[in-house]
Scaffold this active site. Structure first.
Site, PDB file in Angstrom:
ATOM      1  N   LYS A  22       0.838  -1.208   0.000  1.00  0.00           N
ATOM      2  CA  LYS A  22       0.000   0.000   0.000  1.00  0.00           C
ATOM      3  C   LYS A  22       0.868   1.251   0.000  1.00  0.00           C
ATOM      4  O   LYS A  22       0.658   2.170  -0.799  1.00  0.00           O
ATOM      5  CB  LYS A  22      -0.893  -0.009   1.260  1.00  0.00           C
ATOM      6  N   ASN A  23       1.841   1.276   0.906  1.00  0.00           N
ATOM      7  CA  ASN A  23       2.583   2.524   1.106  1.00  0.00           C
ATOM      8  C   ASN A  23       3.676   2.764   0.068  1.00  0.00           C
ATOM      9  O   ASN A  23       4.378   3.764   0.126  1.00  0.00           O
ATOM     10  CB  ASN A  23       3.134   2.587   2.532  1.00  0.00           C
ATOM     11  N   ARG A  93      -4.187   9.355   4.858  1.00  0.00           N
ATOM     12  CA  ARG A  93      -3.031  10.203   5.130  1.00  0.00           C
ATOM     13  C   ARG A  93      -2.153  10.431   3.884  1.00  0.00           C
ATOM     14  O   ARG A  93      -1.573  11.506   3.716  1.00  0.00           O
ATOM     15  CB  ARG A  93      -2.193   9.555   6.241  1.00  0.00           C
ATOM     16  N   CYS A 117      -5.615   7.041   9.580  1.00  0.00           N
ATOM     17  CA  CYS A 117      -5.803   6.407  10.881  1.00  0.00           C
ATOM     18  C   CYS A 117      -5.588   7.432  11.981  1.00  0.00           C
ATOM     19  O   CYS A 117      -4.707   8.279  11.885  1.00  0.00           O
ATOM     20  CB  CYS A 117      -4.819   5.264  11.037  1.00  0.00           C
ATOM     21  N   ARG A 122      -0.968  13.628  14.617  1.00  0.00           N
ATOM     22  CA  ARG A 122      -0.415  13.532  13.262  1.00  0.00           C
ATOM     23  C   ARG A 122      -0.306  14.912  12.595  1.00  0.00           C
ATOM     24  O   ARG A 122      -0.987  15.213  11.611  1.00  0.00           O
ATOM     25  CB  ARG A 122      -1.213  12.552  12.407  1.00  0.00           C
ATOM     26  N   ASP A 309       3.594  -0.314  12.456  1.00  0.00           N
ATOM     27  CA  ASP A 309       2.414  -0.926  11.825  1.00  0.00           C
ATOM     28  C   ASP A 309       2.244  -2.401  12.185  1.00  0.00           C
ATOM     29  O   ASP A 309       1.200  -2.986  11.897  1.00  0.00           O
ATOM     30  CB  ASP A 309       2.492  -0.773  10.296  1.00  0.00           C
ATOM     31  N   ARG A 402      -9.081  -0.786   3.668  1.00  0.00           N
ATOM     32  CA  ARG A 402      -8.223   0.341   3.272  1.00  0.00           C
ATOM     33  C   ARG A 402      -6.802  -0.134   2.993  1.00  0.00           C
ATOM     34  O   ARG A 402      -6.089   0.500   2.215  1.00  0.00           O
ATOM     35  CB  ARG A 402      -8.170   1.403   4.386  1.00  0.00           C
TER      36      ARG A 402
HETATM   37  N1  EPU Z   1       5.267  13.861  12.659  1.00  0.00           N
HETATM   38  C1  EPU Z   1       5.327  15.153  13.133  1.00  0.00           C
HETATM   39  N2  EPU Z   1       5.187  16.167  12.240  1.00  0.00           N
HETATM   40  C2  EPU Z   1       4.982  15.950  10.916  1.00  0.00           C
HETATM   41  C3  EPU Z   1       4.926  14.628  10.428  1.00  0.00           C
HETATM   42  C4  EPU Z   1       5.078  13.585  11.328  1.00  0.00           C
HETATM   43  O1  EPU Z   1       5.500  15.382  14.320  1.00  0.00           O
HETATM   44  O2  EPU Z   1       4.867  16.934  10.169  1.00  0.00           O
HETATM   45  C5  EPU Z   1       5.429  12.747  13.608  1.00  0.00           C
HETATM   46  C6  EPU Z   1       4.211  11.830  13.687  1.00  0.00           C
HETATM   47  O3  EPU Z   1       3.215  12.363  14.509  1.00  0.00           O
HETATM   48  C7  EPU Z   1       4.846  10.581  14.241  1.00  0.00           C
HETATM   49  C8  EPU Z   1       6.226  10.571  13.588  1.00  0.00           C
HETATM   50  O4  EPU Z   1       6.446  11.885  13.121  1.00  0.00           O
HETATM   51  O5  EPU Z   1       4.977  10.694  15.623  1.00  0.00           O
HETATM   52  C9  EPU Z   1       6.399   9.630  12.431  1.00  0.00           C
HETATM   53  O6  EPU Z   1       5.283   9.730  11.556  1.00  0.00           O
HETATM   54  P1  EPU Z   1       5.421   9.652   9.987  1.00  0.00           P
HETATM   55  O7  EPU Z   1       5.263  11.037   9.439  1.00  0.00           O
HETATM   56  O8  EPU Z   1       6.622   8.871   9.605  1.00  0.00           O
HETATM   57  O9  EPU Z   1       4.124   8.831   9.602  1.00  0.00           O
HETATM   58  P2  EPU Z   1       3.317   9.031   8.281  1.00  0.00           P
HETATM   59  O10 EPU Z   1       4.250   9.402   7.202  1.00  0.00           O
HETATM   60  O11 EPU Z   1       2.138   9.865   8.547  1.00  0.00           O
HETATM   61  C10 EPU Z   1       3.600   6.583   7.375  1.00  0.00           C
HETATM   62  C11 EPU Z   1       2.692   5.468   6.991  1.00  0.00           C
HETATM   63  C12 EPU Z   1       2.070   4.871   8.248  1.00  0.00           C
HETATM   64  C13 EPU Z   1       3.184   4.385   9.158  1.00  0.00           C
HETATM   65  C14 EPU Z   1       4.157   5.526   9.458  1.00  0.00           C
HETATM   66  C15 EPU Z   1       5.357   5.103  10.265  1.00  0.00           C
HETATM   67  C16 EPU Z   1       1.865   6.144   4.834  1.00  0.00           C
HETATM   68  C17 EPU Z   1       0.720   6.621   4.036  1.00  0.00           C
HETATM   69  N3  EPU Z   1       1.641   5.987   6.134  1.00  0.00           N
HETATM   70  O12 EPU Z   1       2.785   7.550   8.038  1.00  0.00           O
HETATM   71  O13 EPU Z   1       1.313   3.780   7.813  1.00  0.00           O
HETATM   72  O14 EPU Z   1       2.634   3.930  10.357  1.00  0.00           O
HETATM   73  O15 EPU Z   1       4.632   6.108   8.234  1.00  0.00           O
HETATM   74  O16 EPU Z   1       6.030   4.080   9.638  1.00  0.00           O
HETATM   75  O17 EPU Z   1       2.943   5.912   4.312  1.00  0.00           O
HETATM   76  C18 EPU Z   1      -0.563   2.372   7.711  1.00  0.00           C
HETATM   77  O18 EPU Z   1      -0.148   2.009   6.610  1.00  0.00           O
HETATM   78  O19 EPU Z   1      -1.523   1.806   8.296  1.00  0.00           O
HETATM   79  C19 EPU Z   1       0.096   3.501   8.377  1.00  0.00           C
HETATM   80  C20 EPU Z   1      -0.428   4.124   9.404  1.00  0.00           C
END
Ligand code: EPU
Length: 422
Positions: A22-23, A93, A117, A122, A309, A402
């Site tokens: 997915k990602n 997201r 999620c 976030r 995850d 999803r």
């Molecule tokens: N964070 C911030 N500020 C930002 C962005 C992120 O503080 O501007 C924090 C987040 O709150 C968190 C940490 O940084 O504490 C890491 O979050 P990250 O940004 O890496 O997560 P994401 O990019 O929103 C992706 C995956 C998630 C997966 C995470 C961590 C996608 C679409 N989503 O989310 O996948 O859990 O990386 O590996 O790529 C899922 O597939 O079910 C899923 C939730």
């Protein structure tokens, strides 16, 4: 609203084939904005988040055709709008990844707070800081975020904390920026490396993606990538990891095919430490349930650490392991809330704070009615229901859909008693 009816407690056996990640697929869809010609993406999982991304891109003017069972052709040349649909953006997201390529190509993007999620806040502050450093302006107007730029210029940007989607979207924007961009303390997930690999095959100049320092030579705002071969989505390591956990709990013999075991090294190390014998081939893993599982502590980390995850599925595993395990979720706030329902199924868990819990095992789980709160905890509940004695109903299957393509079909193939009902 669909639900799963599951009768648990039965042993599983057989083979399961892992689908595309997915990602990775979602980010390839977003990357299509950088291309001059249509691009073909193979091994795309048919999941709800992909359907939302398709609708979002189509709303901007892209033409997307399903040309094979898991193959899509995306023509982004007709994109004329850059205001992301509010309702669709709030549903997943990965919508936020579109900001980078749209901003680089059109100089303006607006969107509401991206959904997905719900675990903790976030925020998007890292996106804002990164794009501002590249010369963009950011404001909030009528409940929307607005990014504007003349020409994006290369920058030397350090992430306060590594973020997967922020790394991806800044990398995508840097491809068409003016000059060189260095992204430091970047996320290292395999999907990022795979994304860069495809972009490079189409003319982008990205070095060291998959490490903490990524360097991108921008091609300039008017350049476009030219794809000369289809991109192939890499196997979903979270789906493969979930089956590996399930097999460790319930299988007499389970073979997980078309996966990349090297992407699951941390999970495999944890399972082995808990007493599971994992056999690994070049693109397959074989596992069965050992006599006894031993408790151990779990701490989630960015890749190559233990993936957040897989924290929920692994916590189900720990409920069946002998002794006391501490779970420490370091990546997200509020990603332990599903444990309240797990306790109602019989698990003995002390939730210490939003990041830490202690699991005492082994405890028999019993079937009950549960609701999927998000993609990964939803699948964890399915695993819990398969372990539990008796009948469970898992509601809100949309959340599971999803992220997983017809998961019940794959589960039935390995003897699981699961049924999807309206
Ligand atoms: N964070 C911030 N500020 C930002 C962005 C992120 O503080 O501007 C924090 C987040 O709150 C968190 C940490 O940084 O504490 C890491 O979050 P990250 O940004 O890496 O997560 P994401 O990019 O929103 C992706 C995956 C998630 C997966 C995470 C961590 C996608 C679409 N989503 O989310 O996948 O859990 O990386 O590996 O790529 C899922 O597939 O079910 C899923 C939730």
């Amino acid at each position: 609203m669909e639900k799963f009816i599951i009768h648990g407690g039965e042993p599983l056996a057989g083979e399961v084939t892992i689908g595309g990640a997915k990602n990775h697929a979602l980010k390839l869809f977003a990357a299509s904005v950088l291309f001059e010609d249509p691009i073909t993406i193979q091994n795309v999982p048919l999941i709800e988040d992909i359907f939302r991304m398709k609708e979002l891109l189509e709303g901007l003017g892209a033409k997307i055709t399903k040309t094979g069972q898991n193959t899509f052709c995306i023509d982004s040349s007709g994109i004329s709008r850059t205001d992301l649909d509010r309702e669709i953006t709030k549903r997943f997201r990965a919508s936020v990844v579109l900001v980078g390529p749209l901003l680089a190509r059109f100089g303006r993007v607006s969107l509401p707070h991206p959904g997905g999620c719900v675990f903790g806040e976030r925020p998007i502050d890292l996106f804002v800081a990164g794009f501002e450093q590249m010369g963009a302006r950011f404001k909030e107007k009528d409940g929307c975020y607005v990014f504007e730029s003349g020409t994006l210029r290369g920058a030397d940007f350090t992430f306060r904390i590594p973020s997967v989607t922020a790394t991806e979207t800044l990398m995508l924007s840097a491809v068409l920026a003016q000059g060189k961009t260095t992204l430091r303390n970047a996320a290292c997930e395999p999907e990022i490396e795979a994304l860069a690999h495809y972009l490079n095959s189409a003319g982008a100049k990205i070095q060291e993606a998959g490490t903490q320092t990524i360097v991108i030579e921008g091609l300039g705002k008017h350049a476009r990538l030219k794809s000369n071969k289809p991109s192939h989505v890499i196997p979903d390591r979270i789906e493969a990891g979930s089956f590996l956990i399930l097999g460790s709990l319930l299988a007499t013999d389970l073979r997980i095919k078309k996966c990349r075991p090297e992407h699951l090294a941390s999970l495999i190390a944890h399972l082995e430490a808990a007493g599971v014998n994992v056999e690994v081939g070049p693109d397959w893993i074989r596992v069965c349930r050992p006599e006894k599982l031993t408790a151990l502590d779990l701490k989630t980390r960015e890749y190559p650490g233990f993936p957040t995850d897989l924290q929920a599925p692994f916590s189900i595993f720990l409920t069946q392991a002998k002794g006391k395990s501490q779970v420490f979720e370091t990546v997200f706030d509020g990603r332990l809330e599903y444990m309240i329902d797990l306790k109602r199924m019989g698990a003995e868990i002390t939730i210490c704070d939003p990041h830490r819990a202690i699991i005492f095992g082994p405890t028999p789980l019993h079937g009950r009615e549960i609701e999927s709160p998000d993609i990964r905890a939803g699948l964890a509940f399915v695993i819990a229901a398969l372990v539990a004695k008796g009948r469970s109903t898992v509601h809100n299957v949309y959340q599971i859909d999803r992220g997983y393509e017809r998961i019940e079909k794959k589960l039935k193939q390995i003897n699981a008693n699961i049924k999807r009902v309206e």
